[in-house]
Design a protein around this motif. Structure first.
Motif, PDB file in Angstrom:
ATOM      1  N   UNK A 173     -37.850   5.114  12.071  1.00 14.32           N
ATOM      2  CA  UNK A 173     -38.002   4.897  10.635  1.00 14.32           C
ATOM      3  C   UNK A 173     -36.620   4.654  10.031  1.00 14.32           C
ATOM      4  N   UNK A 174     -36.554   3.836   8.995  1.00 13.62           N
ATOM      5  CA  UNK A 174     -35.264   3.596   8.333  1.00 13.62           C
ATOM      6  C   UNK A 174     -34.635   4.911   7.888  1.00 13.62           C
ATOM      7  N   UNK A 175     -35.474   5.831   7.422  1.00 14.95           N
ATOM      8  CA  UNK A 175     -34.978   7.118   6.929  1.00 14.95           C
ATOM      9  C   UNK A 175     -34.319   7.953   8.028  1.00 14.95           C
ATOM     10  N   UNK A 176     -34.552   7.606   9.313  1.00 16.81           N
ATOM     11  CA  UNK A 176     -33.930   8.339  10.426  1.00 16.81           C
ATOM     12  C   UNK A 176     -32.409   8.297  10.368  1.00 16.81           C
ATOM     13  N   UNK A 177     -31.864   7.238   9.761  1.00 17.93           N
ATOM     14  CA  UNK A 177     -30.411   7.126   9.698  1.00 17.93           C
ATOM     15  C   UNK A 177     -29.887   7.241   8.269  1.00 17.93           C
ATOM     16  N   UNK A 178     -30.738   7.672   7.363  1.00 18.67           N
ATOM     17  CA  UNK A 178     -30.307   7.903   5.985  1.00 18.67           C
ATOM     18  C   UNK A 178     -30.122   9.397   5.745  1.00 18.67           C
ATOM     19  N   UNK A 179     -29.561  10.044   6.746  1.00 22.17           N
ATOM     20  CA  UNK A 179     -29.296  11.483   6.720  1.00 22.17           C
ATOM     21  C   UNK A 179     -27.836  11.687   7.112  1.00 22.17           C
ATOM     22  N   UNK A 180     -27.288  12.873   6.865  1.00 22.73           N
ATOM     23  CA  UNK A 180     -25.907  13.128   7.290  1.00 22.73           C
ATOM     24  C   UNK A 180     -25.739  12.953   8.802  1.00 22.73           C
ATOM     25  N   UNK A 181     -24.552  12.534   9.211  1.00 21.86           N
ATOM     26  CA  UNK A 181     -24.182  12.367  10.624  1.00 21.86           C
ATOM     27  C   UNK A 181     -25.031  11.318  11.336  1.00 21.86           C
ATOM     28  N   UNK A 182     -25.440  10.278  10.605  1.00 26.13           N
ATOM     29  CA  UNK A 182     -26.212   9.170  11.159  1.00 26.13           C
ATOM     30  C   UNK A 182     -25.547   7.867  10.729  1.00 26.13           C
ATOM     31  N   UNK A 183     -25.913   6.761  11.383  1.00 27.61           N
ATOM     32  CA  UNK A 183     -25.330   5.469  11.012  1.00 27.61           C
ATOM     33  C   UNK A 183     -26.192   4.334  11.546  1.00 27.61           C
ATOM     34  N   UNK A 184     -26.078   3.186  10.897  1.00 29.67           N
ATOM     35  CA  UNK A 184     -26.686   1.952  11.393  1.00 29.67           C
ATOM     36  C   UNK A 184     -25.558   0.945  11.561  1.00 29.67           C
ATOM     37  N   UNK A 185     -25.449   0.374  12.741  1.00 25.73           N
ATOM     38  CA  UNK A 185     -24.347  -0.518  13.093  1.00 25.73           C
ATOM     39  C   UNK A 185     -24.854  -1.949  13.203  1.00 25.73           C
ATOM     40  N   UNK A 186     -24.132  -2.864  12.588  1.00 27.84           N
ATOM     41  CA  UNK A 186     -24.432  -4.291  12.709  1.00 27.84           C
ATOM     42  C   UNK A 186     -23.233  -4.961  13.372  1.00 27.84           C
ATOM     43  N   UNK A 187     -23.529  -5.780  14.386  1.00 32.11           N
ATOM     44  CA  UNK A 187     -22.488  -6.573  15.038  1.00 32.11           C
ATOM     45  C   UNK A 187     -22.526  -7.976  14.456  1.00 32.11           C
ATOM     46  N   UNK A 188     -21.351  -8.516  14.177  1.00 28.38           N
ATOM     47  CA  UNK A 188     -21.248  -9.849  13.580  1.00 28.38           C
ATOM     48  C   UNK A 188     -20.228 -10.690  14.327  1.00 28.38           C
ATOM     49  N   UNK A 189     -20.481 -11.979  14.355  1.00 24.58           N
ATOM     50  CA  UNK A 189     -19.513 -12.966  14.825  1.00 24.58           C
ATOM     51  C   UNK A 189     -19.328 -13.937  13.672  1.00 24.58           C
ATOM     52  N   UNK A 190     -18.121 -14.053  13.215  1.00 24.40           N
ATOM     53  CA  UNK A 190     -17.817 -14.918  12.063  1.00 24.40           C
ATOM     54  C   UNK A 190     -18.740 -14.617  10.881  1.00 24.40           C
ATOM     55  N   UNK A 191     -19.051 -13.345  10.687  1.00 26.98           N
ATOM     56  CA  UNK A 191     -19.894 -12.933   9.565  1.00 26.98           C
ATOM     57  C   UNK A 191     -21.380 -13.012   9.823  1.00 26.98           C
ATOM     58  N   UNK A 192     -21.794 -13.670  10.902  1.00 24.45           N
ATOM     59  CA  UNK A 192     -23.219 -13.836  11.208  1.00 24.45           C
ATOM     60  C   UNK A 192     -23.729 -12.627  12.001  1.00 24.45           C
ATOM     61  N   UNK A 193     -24.840 -12.001  11.564  1.00 25.16           N
ATOM     62  CA  UNK A 193     -25.365 -10.828  12.269  1.00 25.16           C
ATOM     63  C   UNK A 193     -25.980 -11.208  13.614  1.00 25.16           C
ATOM     64  N   UNK A 194     -25.461 -10.612  14.692  1.00 26.38           N
ATOM     65  CA  UNK A 194     -25.920 -10.962  16.034  1.00 26.38           C
ATOM     66  C   UNK A 194     -26.530  -9.787  16.796  1.00 26.38           C
ATOM     67  N   UNK A 195     -26.431  -8.575  16.239  1.00 27.84           N
ATOM     68  CA  UNK A 195     -26.996  -7.428  16.932  1.00 27.84           C
ATOM     69  C   UNK A 195     -26.894  -6.176  16.101  1.00 27.84           C
ATOM     70  N   UNK A 196     -27.538  -5.113  16.585  1.00 25.77           N
ATOM     71  CA  UNK A 196     -27.516  -3.854  15.845  1.00 25.77           C
ATOM     72  C   UNK A 196     -27.762  -2.672  16.770  1.00 25.77           C
ATOM     73  N   UNK A 197     -27.552  -1.504  16.203  1.00 28.41           N
ATOM     74  CA  UNK A 197     -27.823  -0.246  16.877  1.00 28.41           C
ATOM     75  C   UNK A 197     -27.790   0.867  15.837  1.00 28.41           C
ATOM     76  N   UNK A 198     -28.447   1.972  16.137  1.00 27.25           N
ATOM     77  CA  UNK A 198     -28.503   3.080  15.185  1.00 27.25           C
ATOM     78  C   UNK A 198     -28.103   4.373  15.871  1.00 27.25           C
TER      79      UNK A 198
END
Length: 156
Positions: free
Chosen positions: A41-66
């Motif tokens: 759930x999106x709320x899984x990372x909207x808590x303390x000590x959590x994060x959502x990571x986006x990887x970008x190449x030249x500003x373009x989103x190419x991947x993610x992880x939480x």
């Protein structure tokens, strides 16, 4: 031409984040059936000590992880995804490196994750970057592959 991958924590509810999560869920749904969310759930990372990571190449989103808190010392890596056309280019390794950096900064001593048997490339990547097999810790599907990586804390 070599492109630099930049992976950083971002808002999970941004347009790019939501699109990456949707693409991953669709891909996993095709592989394993169901909605492909694996209970995330999106709320899984909207808590303390959590994060959502986006990887970008030249500003373009190419991947993610939480990073989702697991317990006081462990954080779970969720929603690892690299877009088609960008795979095998170091995207997932950049996401994992940032996940490990953030986990360390947030005070965790290890990261845990689970992947499925229909994703051998993912399992090979995790093993290549230092994750080792552990017993399944979430869910009741016996074919899940569970991994852990211990963080080395530098003495100051």
């Amino acid at each position: 031409m070599t492109h630099i991958v930049h992976a950083a924590a971002e808002d999970i509810r941004s347009e790019d984040s939501l699109l990456l999560i949707k693409e991953l869920s669709e891909e996993l749904g095709l592989l394993y059936g169901g909605d492909g969310t694996a209970g995330f759930q999106l709320s899984d990372v909207e808590v303390p000590r959590a994060a959502f990571i986006v990887a970008r190449i030249d500003g373009y989103p190419v991947g993610c992880g939480a990073l989702r808190p697991f317990d006081e010392t462990s954080v779970e890596v969720k929603r690892m995804y690299t877009r088609n056309g960008y795979r095998r280019k170091g995207i997932a390794q950049a996401i994992l490196a940032e996940a490990e950096r953030l986990a360390n900064e947030l005070g965790y001593t290890n990261l845990k994750l689970q992947t499925g048997p229909l994703q051998p490339e993912a399992a090979a990547l995790y093993e290549r970057v230092g994750y080792y097999r552990i017993p399944v810790f979430s869910g009741n599907w016996d074919r899940v592959l569970a991994y852990q990586k211990d963080l080395v804390h530098e003495k100051v």
